[in-house]
Design a protein around this motif. Structure first.
Motif, PDB file in Angstrom:
ATOM      1  N   GLY A 246       4.189   0.410  -0.041  1.00 47.39           N
ATOM      2  CA  GLY A 246       4.164   0.989   1.287  1.00 47.39           C
ATOM      3  C   GLY A 246       2.800   2.021   1.707  1.00 47.39           C
ATOM      4  O   GLY A 246       2.199   1.905   1.523  1.00 47.39           O
ATOM      5  N   GLU A 247       3.497   2.986   2.745  1.00 47.97           N
ATOM      6  CA  GLU A 247       2.972   3.574   3.445  1.00 47.97           C
ATOM      7  C   GLU A 247       2.799   4.974   2.075  1.00 47.97           C
ATOM      8  O   GLU A 247       3.439   5.626   1.642  1.00 47.97           O
ATOM      9  N   VAL A 248       1.310   5.639   1.739  1.00 48.01           N
ATOM     10  CA  VAL A 248       0.622   6.027   1.321  1.00 48.01           C
ATOM     11  C   VAL A 248       0.038   7.725   1.837  1.00 48.01           C
ATOM     12  O   VAL A 248      -0.641   7.444   2.368  1.00 48.01           O
ATOM     13  N   ALA A 249       0.487   8.326   1.971  1.00 42.29           N
ATOM     14  CA  ALA A 249      -0.211   9.408   2.800  1.00 42.29           C
ATOM     15  C   ALA A 249      -1.049  10.682   1.356  1.00 42.29           C
ATOM     16  O   ALA A 249      -0.267  10.742   0.855  1.00 42.29           O
TER      17      ALA A 249
ATOM     18  N   TYR B 145      -5.062  15.866   6.133  1.00 43.50           N
ATOM     19  CA  TYR B 145      -3.559  14.573   6.197  1.00 43.50           C
ATOM     20  C   TYR B 145      -4.752  12.868   7.042  1.00 43.50           C
ATOM     21  O   TYR B 145      -5.356  13.146   8.142  1.00 43.50           O
ATOM     22  N   CYS B 146      -4.290  12.196   5.858  1.00 37.63           N
ATOM     23  CA  CYS B 146      -4.744  11.021   6.080  1.00 37.63           C
ATOM     24  C   CYS B 146      -3.554   9.834   5.278  1.00 37.63           C
ATOM     25  O   CYS B 146      -3.073  10.383   4.600  1.00 37.63           O
ATOM     26  N   TRP B 147      -3.556   8.925   6.154  1.00 31.26           N
ATOM     27  CA  TRP B 147      -2.703   7.080   5.140  1.00 31.26           C
ATOM     28  C   TRP B 147      -3.350   6.348   4.804  1.00 31.26           C
ATOM     29  O   TRP B 147      -4.141   5.604   5.632  1.00 31.26           O
ATOM     30  N   THR B 148      -2.394   5.085   4.464  1.00 30.77           N
ATOM     31  CA  THR B 148      -2.887   4.148   3.806  1.00 30.77           C
ATOM     32  C   THR B 148      -1.546   3.142   3.667  1.00 30.77           C
ATOM     33  O   THR B 148      -0.482   3.566   3.339  1.00 30.77           O
ATOM     34  N   SER B 149      -1.827   2.025   3.050  1.00 31.68           N
ATOM     35  CA  SER B 149      -0.482   1.303   2.874  1.00 31.68           C
ATOM     36  C   SER B 149      -1.003   0.113   1.494  1.00 31.68           C
ATOM     37  O   SER B 149      -1.815  -0.105   1.525  1.00 31.68           O
ATOM     38  N   LEU B 150      -0.279   0.291   0.552  1.00 35.24           N
ATOM     39  CA  LEU B 150      -0.832  -0.973  -0.328  1.00 35.24           C
ATOM     40  C   LEU B 150       0.316  -2.016  -1.510  1.00 35.24           C
ATOM     41  O   LEU B 150       1.154  -1.182  -0.534  1.00 35.24           O
ATOM     42  N   ASP B 151      -0.460  -2.796  -1.080  1.00 33.28           N
ATOM     43  CA  ASP B 151       0.333  -4.011  -1.260  1.00 33.28           C
ATOM     44  C   ASP B 151       2.008  -3.449  -2.379  1.00 33.28           C
ATOM     45  O   ASP B 151       1.252  -3.165  -3.395  1.00 33.28           O
TER      46      ASP B 151
END
Length: 567
Positions: free
Chosen positions: A52-55, A43-49
């Motif tokens: 918002g949050e994307v896992a 499981y990892c996640w980031t944010s896209l302009d």
């Protein structure tokens, strides 16, 4: 938040791609890093302009770990199918794509990796042709290189486009979190993780696991403690030190909102016949089942343990020997038993025309509790014409008419108590008998009888009263005398359902009280007697006993200031 699952053959760069997109390593086990392949879910996640949050749920690509892979795919609505440019189309890519198709996943992106090592065009073309035969048909394709960064901006743009176009889940929906990981935190207690597809979980909520209560002591999403989180989301729930036993494949649910079942009727898709003892993958659960063919693509599954399934759920059947996969859609999580010869064929014929609507369920089940329909996921809606609802029970139109006719035949021979009639008709509650009592049936001194003993002359007089009544303007007492209708005769006709007696010397056509309620519904509430009289177009002689009748029968409530309101 949005959640995306990876898919694809082992060593085609799924974990590398997730690492480049998020800056985190989904391989958390030492053995995974040593062997260079995923073994458990990552499981990892980031944010896209602007999004918002994307896992990301990174699943293993090796064939030995297909059960783990399917537990990660089950609850996730969006997929990223990863194919390497420097390898041919591989078996696990085909198996993962078949699994996504079986689950009905319709949103995703095809990513060809290692575009710096080989011309990606052949891999793009092959992936396109394979994907377009599945539920992911039309999904965008992009070539990228994790080493050089080529194509990553385009991939992020595609992620933004696909994820922003998803339908919004209902934050008020019932919670059903399929557990894909369970561990113990010292000083806290049992923690479970999973993908929450809809609904909202708050700190302090009481949920349920296997029929036992579990209080949510803490909520975490993407490494951050939250007071509440709504789906779609990757969540970790702290269930405390006294949590019930829980493992991967269990479901944490809203108490009382689901109907755990060990028997379910499904429609299957795929090549060949389903074996007698396949494995069922639903959510993160894996269990053995027994499959009984009903006819064509319809199968009844007997489960080794109860699961909270609903109409419309998608899942996978898998033959561990041949590795064949079948998709399934749940049609009925609470089916009737098959006891007689030929019952399977009859059941199949019933299911073929079944669309899962409330009207269809009432047609099939006849008599059912509304609460059961809600627990198995039947959408709510207006009752079809002729249906009956009483004390939490629903009766379909066809069954209601059949019961009414049988009750007429029963009551025409002798007066019958509601309890005895319920037993005779095979009904689970007396209220259901009373709900289908309509003329010529009537309830008299606690027993159901018919009006068949009313003389023809009285019947004719009742018909004349109905014909001569203008709206709610009742015929005069003198006219009743001319027709031979005194208080005793009016009482008898009222009991037979041929007239509505609202006063010893005042009668209206049957059903006039229900019609009056509909007229009064259009008034500002509460309303005065005068307003009711004007709306009904009648006199005080009629409106006063009519309102008193509505009070007695519970349709209206009389207030202290002599006004009334509908109940």
């Amino acid at each position: 938040m949005h959640v995306v699952v990876t898919a694809g053959h082992v060593d085609h760069g799924k974990s590398t791609l997730v690492r480049v997109l998020t800056g985190s390593d989904p391989d958390r086990l030492e053995e995974e890093r040593r062997r260079g392949l995923s073994i458990e879910l990552g499981y990892c996640w980031t944010s896209l302009d602007g999004l918002g949050e994307v896992a990301f749920v990174d699943v293993p690509g090796h064939e030995r770990f297909i059960a783990t892979t399917l537990s990660g795919m089950g609850p996730v609505p969006v997929a990223m199918l990863v194919v390497a440019a420097d390898d041919p189309w591989m078996p696990q890519a085909a198996e993962h794509l078949a699994a996504l198709d079986a689950l009905g996943v319709a949103h995703g992106i095809v990513v060809v990796t290692r575009s710096d090592l080989a011309d990606p065009a052949p891999a793009l073309a092959r992936a396109r042709s394979e994907v377009d035969r599945t539920s992911l048909a039309g999904a965008p394709v992009v070539a990228v290189s994790g080493a050089t960064g080529e194509g990553l901006d385009e991939l992020r743009a595609l992620l933004h486009k696909v994820l922003s176009g998803l339908p919004a889940p209902d934050p008020a929906a019932d919670v059903r979190l399929w557990v894909d990981r369970r561990f113990h935190v010292k000083g806290s207690g049992t923690v479970v993780t999973g993908t929450l597809p809809a609904g909202t979980v708050r700190v302090g909520d009481v949920l349920e696991v296997g029929g036992r209560e579990a209080r949510v002591r803490g909520v975490e999403a993407l490494g951050v403690a939250r007071e509440a989180i709504s789906g779609v989301a990757r969540v970790a729930l702290d269930l405390g030190g006294r949590a019930p036993e829980v493992a991967r494949g269990d479901a944490v649910v809203t108490p009382g909102a689901f109907e755990p079942t060990t028997l379910v009727d499904v429609r299957v898709t795929g090549e060949g016949a389903v074996p007698a003892k396949p494995l069922l993958h639903v959510g993160s659960a894996l269990l053995a089942v027994h499959a009984r063919p009903l006819g064509d693509d319809l199968v009844r599954l007997s489960l080794e343990r109860p699961l909270p399934l609903r109409v419309g759920d998608r899942a996978i059947l898998r033959d561990p020997g041949s590795r064949a996969l079948w998709g399934l859609e749940v049609l009925d999580p609470a089916p009737p038993p098959l006891r007689r010869r030929g019952a399977a064929g009859v059941r199949a014929a019933t299911l073929r025309g079944h669309d899962g609507s409330l009207a269809a369920e009432l047609e099939v089940r006849g008599v059912v509790r509304r609460s059961l329909l809600r627990r198995i996921g039947v959408p709510d809606g207006p009752l079809p014409d002729g249906a009956v609802e009483t004390a939490g029970w629903l009766v379909g139109p066809r069954r209601a008419e059949e019961l009414r006719q049988r009750l007429v035949a029963l009551a025409s021979t002798r007066p019958v108590a509601p309890a005895a009639a319920a037993h005779e008709l095979g009904l689970p509650a007396d209220d259901l008998v009373l709900a289908v009592v309509r003329p010529p049936l009537r309830l008299e001194q606690g027993r159901i009888t018919t009006g068949s003993d009313v003389p023809a002359a009285l019947r004719d007089a009742a018909a004349r009263v109905c014909a001569e009544t203008d709206g709610f303007a009742a015929v005069e007492a003198g006219r009743l005398d001319q027709l031979g209708l005194g208080p005793a005769e009016l009482a008898r006709l009222h009991g037979a359902g041929l007239l509505l007696r609202i006063d010893p010397r005042l009668a209206l056509p049957p059903g006039a009280d229900a019609a009056a309620v509909e007229v009064l519904r259009g008034l500002d509430q509460p309303f005065t007697t005068s307003a009711a009289r004007q709306a009904l177009g009648t006199s005080r002689r009629v409106v006063l006993p009519l309102l008193a009748h509505l009070d007695r029968t519970g349709r209206t409530v009389r207030l202290a200031d002599d006004r009334r309101r509908l109940r």
